[in-house]
Design a protein around this motif. Structure first.
Motif, PDB file in Angstrom:
ATOM      1  N   ALA A  17       0.811  -1.224   0.000  1.00 51.21           N
ATOM      2  CA  ALA A  17       0.000   0.000   0.000  1.00 51.21           C
ATOM      3  C   ALA A  17       0.848   1.280   0.000  1.00 51.21           C
ATOM      4  CB  ALA A  17      -0.924   0.002   1.220  1.00 51.21           C
ATOM      5  N   ALA A  18       2.179   1.122   0.280  1.00 52.10           N
ATOM      6  CA  ALA A  18       3.023   2.327   0.422  1.00 52.10           C
ATOM      7  C   ALA A  18       3.013   3.144  -0.865  1.00 52.10           C
ATOM      8  CB  ALA A  18       4.454   1.915   0.774  1.00 52.10           C
ATOM      9  N   GLY A  19       2.863   4.442  -0.695  1.00 55.35           N
ATOM     10  CA  GLY A  19       2.728   5.305  -1.881  1.00 55.35           C
ATOM     11  C   GLY A  19       4.019   5.983  -2.275  1.00 55.35           C
ATOM     12  N   ASP A  20       5.016   6.022  -1.384  1.00 54.56           N
ATOM     13  CA  ASP A  20       6.272   6.669  -1.766  1.00 54.56           C
ATOM     14  C   ASP A  20       7.434   6.073  -0.986  1.00 54.56           C
ATOM     15  OD1 ASP A  20       6.093   7.704   0.806  1.00 54.56           O
ATOM     16  OD2 ASP A  20       5.162   9.582   0.100  1.00 54.56           O
ATOM     17  N   GLU A  21       8.631   6.546  -1.273  1.00 57.65           N
ATOM     18  CA  GLU A  21       9.827   5.952  -0.675  1.00 57.65           C
ATOM     19  C   GLU A  21       9.904   6.221   0.821  1.00 57.65           C
ATOM     20  OE1 GLU A  21      13.559   6.122  -2.509  1.00 57.65           O
ATOM     21  OE2 GLU A  21      12.786   5.885  -4.549  1.00 57.65           O
ATOM     22  N   ALA A  22       9.350   7.357   1.243  1.00 60.76           N
ATOM     23  CA  ALA A  22       9.388   7.675   2.681  1.00 60.76           C
ATOM     24  C   ALA A  22       8.556   6.661   3.468  1.00 60.76           C
ATOM     25  CB  ALA A  22       8.850   9.091   2.903  1.00 60.76           C
ATOM     26  N   ALA A  23       7.379   6.295   2.927  1.00 62.58           N
ATOM     27  CA  ALA A  23       6.534   5.312   3.608  1.00 62.58           C
ATOM     28  C   ALA A  23       7.261   3.972   3.684  1.00 62.58           C
ATOM     29  CB  ALA A  23       5.203   5.173   2.868  1.00 62.58           C
ATOM     30  N   LEU A  24       7.976   3.625   2.620  1.00 61.82           N
ATOM     31  CA  LEU A  24       8.727   2.362   2.603  1.00 61.82           C
ATOM     32  C   LEU A  24       9.800   2.370   3.679  1.00 61.82           C
ATOM     33  CD1 LEU A  24       9.326   1.526  -1.175  1.00 61.82           C
ATOM     34  CD2 LEU A  24       7.791   0.362   0.421  1.00 61.82           C
ATOM     35  N   GLU A  25      10.495   3.506   3.808  1.00 61.77           N
ATOM     36  CA  GLU A  25      11.562   3.617   4.799  1.00 61.77           C
ATOM     37  C   GLU A  25      10.992   3.478   6.217  1.00 61.77           C
ATOM     38  OE1 GLU A  25      14.564   3.328   4.512  1.00 61.77           O
ATOM     39  OE2 GLU A  25      15.486   4.207   6.295  1.00 61.77           O
ATOM     40  N   ASP A  26       9.817   4.087   6.452  1.00 61.13           N
ATOM     41  CA  ASP A  26       9.167   3.932   7.773  1.00 61.13           C
ATOM     42  C   ASP A  26       8.898   2.466   8.053  1.00 61.13           C
ATOM     43  OD1 ASP A  26       9.267   6.619   8.118  1.00 61.13           O
ATOM     44  OD2 ASP A  26       7.152   7.004   7.601  1.00 61.13           O
ATOM     45  N   LEU A  27       8.385   1.759   7.046  1.00 58.72           N
ATOM     46  CA  LEU A  27       8.063   0.335   7.228  1.00 58.72           C
ATOM     47  C   LEU A  27       9.330  -0.467   7.498  1.00 58.72           C
ATOM     48  CD1 LEU A  27       5.421  -0.103   4.407  1.00 58.72           C
ATOM     49  CD2 LEU A  27       5.025  -0.540   6.848  1.00 58.72           C
ATOM     50  N   GLU A  66      11.772 -12.068   3.293  1.00 61.80           N
ATOM     51  CA  GLU A  66      10.572 -11.775   2.502  1.00 61.80           C
ATOM     52  C   GLU A  66      10.232 -10.292   2.552  1.00 61.80           C
ATOM     53  OE1 GLU A  66       6.960 -14.813   2.149  1.00 61.80           O
ATOM     54  OE2 GLU A  66       7.940 -14.929   4.105  1.00 61.80           O
ATOM     55  N   ILE A  67      10.279  -9.731   3.768  1.00 61.33           N
ATOM     56  CA  ILE A  67       9.938  -8.310   3.900  1.00 61.33           C
ATOM     57  C   ILE A  67      10.959  -7.459   3.161  1.00 61.33           C
ATOM     58  CG2 ILE A  67       9.691  -6.396   5.537  1.00 61.33           C
ATOM     59  CD1 ILE A  67       8.567  -8.397   7.543  1.00 61.33           C
ATOM     60  N   ASP A  68      12.226  -7.861   3.310  1.00 64.30           N
ATOM     61  CA  ASP A  68      13.293  -7.127   2.627  1.00 64.30           C
ATOM     62  C   ASP A  68      13.072  -7.141   1.104  1.00 64.30           C
ATOM     63  OD1 ASP A  68      15.750  -5.698   2.948  1.00 64.30           O
ATOM     64  OD2 ASP A  68      16.712  -7.386   1.894  1.00 64.30           O
ATOM     65  N   ALA A  69      12.762  -8.330   0.563  1.00 64.41           N
ATOM     66  CA  ALA A  69      12.551  -8.439  -0.894  1.00 64.41           C
ATOM     67  C   ALA A  69      11.348  -7.596  -1.331  1.00 64.41           C
ATOM     68  CB  ALA A  69      12.343  -9.908  -1.282  1.00 64.41           C
ATOM     69  N   ALA A  70      10.295  -7.640  -0.497  1.00 63.11           N
ATOM     70  CA  ALA A  70       9.088  -6.864  -0.845  1.00 63.11           C
ATOM     71  C   ALA A  70       9.423  -5.369  -0.874  1.00 63.11           C
ATOM     72  CB  ALA A  70       7.975  -7.141   0.159  1.00 63.11           C
ATOM     73  N   LEU A  71      10.224  -4.922   0.143  1.00 64.42           N
ATOM     74  CA  LEU A  71      10.609  -3.505   0.178  1.00 64.42           C
ATOM     75  C   LEU A  71      11.393  -3.109  -1.079  1.00 64.42           C
ATOM     76  CD1 LEU A  71      11.703  -3.206   3.928  1.00 64.42           C
ATOM     77  CD2 LEU A  71       9.920  -1.823   2.826  1.00 64.42           C
ATOM     78  N   ARG A  72      12.369  -3.943  -1.436  1.00 65.49           N
ATOM     79  CA  ARG A  72      13.185  -3.633  -2.627  1.00 65.49           C
ATOM     80  C   ARG A  72      12.339  -3.604  -3.892  1.00 65.49           C
ATOM     81  NH1 ARG A  72      18.691  -4.277  -1.611  1.00 65.49           N
ATOM     82  NH2 ARG A  72      19.034  -5.329   0.373  1.00 65.49           N
ATOM     83  N   GLY A  73      11.491  -4.642  -4.009  1.00 63.76           N
ATOM     84  CA  GLY A  73      10.649  -4.716  -5.218  1.00 63.76           C
ATOM     85  C   GLY A  73       9.785  -3.475  -5.357  1.00 63.76           C
ATOM     86  N   LYS A  74       9.188  -3.077  -4.226  1.00 60.35           N
ATOM     87  CA  LYS A  74       8.284  -1.924  -4.260  1.00 60.35           C
ATOM     88  C   LYS A  74       9.066  -0.645  -4.573  1.00 60.35           C
ATOM     89  CE  LYS A  74       4.405   0.274  -3.559  1.00 60.35           C
ATOM     90  NZ  LYS A  74       3.062  -0.053  -4.048  1.00 60.35           N
ATOM     91  N   LYS A  75      10.305  -0.597  -4.006  1.00 61.97           N
ATOM     92  CA  LYS A  75      11.105   0.603  -4.244  1.00 61.97           C
ATOM     93  C   LYS A  75      11.402   0.748  -5.751  1.00 61.97           C
ATOM     94  CE  LYS A  75      15.185   2.931  -2.567  1.00 61.97           C
ATOM     95  NZ  LYS A  75      16.357   2.911  -1.727  1.00 61.97           N
ATOM     96  N   ALA A  76      11.754  -0.371  -6.389  1.00 58.70           N
ATOM     97  CA  ALA A  76      12.041  -0.330  -7.832  1.00 58.70           C
ATOM     98  C   ALA A  76      10.797   0.085  -8.612  1.00 58.70           C
ATOM     99  CB  ALA A  76      12.555  -1.688  -8.299  1.00 58.70           C
ATOM    100  N   ALA A  77       9.663  -0.483  -8.201  1.00 56.28           N
ATOM    101  CA  ALA A  77       8.422  -0.169  -8.920  1.00 56.28           C
ATOM    102  C   ALA A  77       8.090   1.316  -8.790  1.00 56.28           C
ATOM    103  CB  ALA A  77       7.270  -1.024  -8.373  1.00 56.28           C
TER     104      ALA A  77
END
Ligand code: DAH
Length: 360
Positions: A17-27, A66-77
């Motif tokens: 659901a994260a909409g930007d890189e800042a939200a990803l970093e918080d997660l 798994e969480i790490d991979a999801a974070l990276r994938g989302k960041k690339a997207a």
């Protein structure tokens, strides 16, 4: 282990659901940071029995990956999406026509010189040059026009001043481009194929004569060059220059001291309704002088006439510019009237070429 499933769902859904890189970093901090939930769980492993530690540890590592991979994938997207968005926002329609800006025009003489040069370059002719202040030897003697020859009078020559007591023959403003034949042969020898466009001077002034005008000289010397080659080269030139599918040339016997035989060349044309049309009709217009280079001219330039022969021609650049572009008065060429230049001038960005178009 149930706790881990809940954590997994919480973070994977959060990442999705994260909409930007800042939200990803918080997660990332909340899950994997030093005080993140997963990290705290890792710390609890110490209080477990070895069996518990083994299964829970493996599960935690898996979850962390798994969480790490999801974070990276989302960041690339997210960065792909940001780039797409930027490309959309910064799109520029390069097919829009430009806004032309006036920056002066190319003079018809320059334009025609370029056109002529492009056409002869295509046929293997290089460009040769000579000085506009010429010795009378190059301008006359070497071209088989000795001092007493009547052609000297016909040339209405401008003579340069001599110093007091200097009895050598004065230099002249060259009366034609033919002396460049001598200079080019003397410098390069034979075989040779050159044209020499440039300024020439004669004391003359009316609607079709100005004291300075332009000629282009042609010269082709080899072992077996004949009038037939001259005819083909000139026909090819006229067809390309006048941009018509067919031309007809008429070779009229003439006399020039520097050629033998000599011919003046006329082109078939019509004058319907006062409009000149080149290529068809029942009129003829003289466009140049030509012939087989005289053996004495070859000798004067240091080329052995027993071994070499060829043709030469001389053509008025201003004259063929007037014919092609329908310019009625030669004198206007050199008056620098801006209205005239804007009317008859050419775009500075269109370089004439045989393949790209001469005059568009
Ligand atoms: N030089 C001559 C002139 O100014 C033109 C000319 C005639 C040049 C015949 C040539 C030639 O090379 O072969 O009138």
């Amino acid at each position: 282990m149930d706790g881990l499933d809940a954590l997994k769902r919480k973070y994977l859904e959060g990442v999705a659901a994260a909409g930007d890189e800042a939200a990803l970093e918080d997660l990332r901090l909340a899950a994997l940071g030093k005080k993140g939930e997963i990290s705290l769980k890792m710390r609890e492993l110490g209080q477990m029995t070895p069996e518990q530690r083994q299964t829970t540890g493996a599960a935690l590592n898996l979850l962390k990956d798994e969480i790490d991979a999801a974070l990276r994938g989302k960041k690339a997207a997210l960065s792909d999406a940001a780039l797409d968005e930027r490309l959309r926002a910064e799109w520029l329609d390069v097919t829009l026509p430009g806004r032309p800006r006036r920056m002066g025009t190319i003079h018809p003489v320059s334009q025609v010189t370029e056109e002529v040069t492009a056409i002869f370059a295509d046929m293997g002719f290089a460009v040769a040059e000579g000085p506009q202040i010429e010795s009378d030897w190059f301008n006359f003697d070497a071209l088989n026009i000795p001092p007493e020859h009547p052609a000297r009078q016909e040339h209405d020559t401008f003579f340069m001043a001599r110093g007091a007591g200097d009895n050598r023959p004065p230099h002249v403003l060259r009366t034609h481009t033919s002396p460049v034949q001598i200079r080019a042969m003397a410098a390069q020898g034979a075989p040779i194929r050159v044209i020499a466009p440039g300024r020439v001077y004669r004391m003359d002034m009316d609607q079709t004569h100005t004291p300075m005008f332009h000629q282009v000289e042609g010269l082709a010397i080899d072992r077996d060059i004949s009038m037939a080659n001259l005819k083909w080269v000139l026909e090819e030139f006229c067809r390309t220059y006048f941009e018509v599918p067919e031309v007809e040339l008429r070779f009229r016997a003439s006399h020039f001291p520097f050629t033998e035989p000599s011919a003046e060349v006329d082109i078939r044309c019509s004058w319907e309704g006062g409009q000149l049309k080149i290529g068809q009709g029942d009129s003829w217009m003289e466009i140049l002088g030509s012939g087989m280079v005289h053996p004495k001219v070859l000798s004067a330039a240091g080329v052995d006439p027993a071994e070499w022969q060829g043709f030469a021609f001389g053509m008025g650049i201003d004259r063929i510019a007037m014919l092609k572009y329908g310019i009625p008065d030669l004198r206007a060429f050199f008056e620098s009237d801006l209205r005239w230049l804007r009317h008859y001038g050419f775009s500075a960005l269109d370089m004439p070429s045989v393949f790209g178009g001469l005059s568009r």
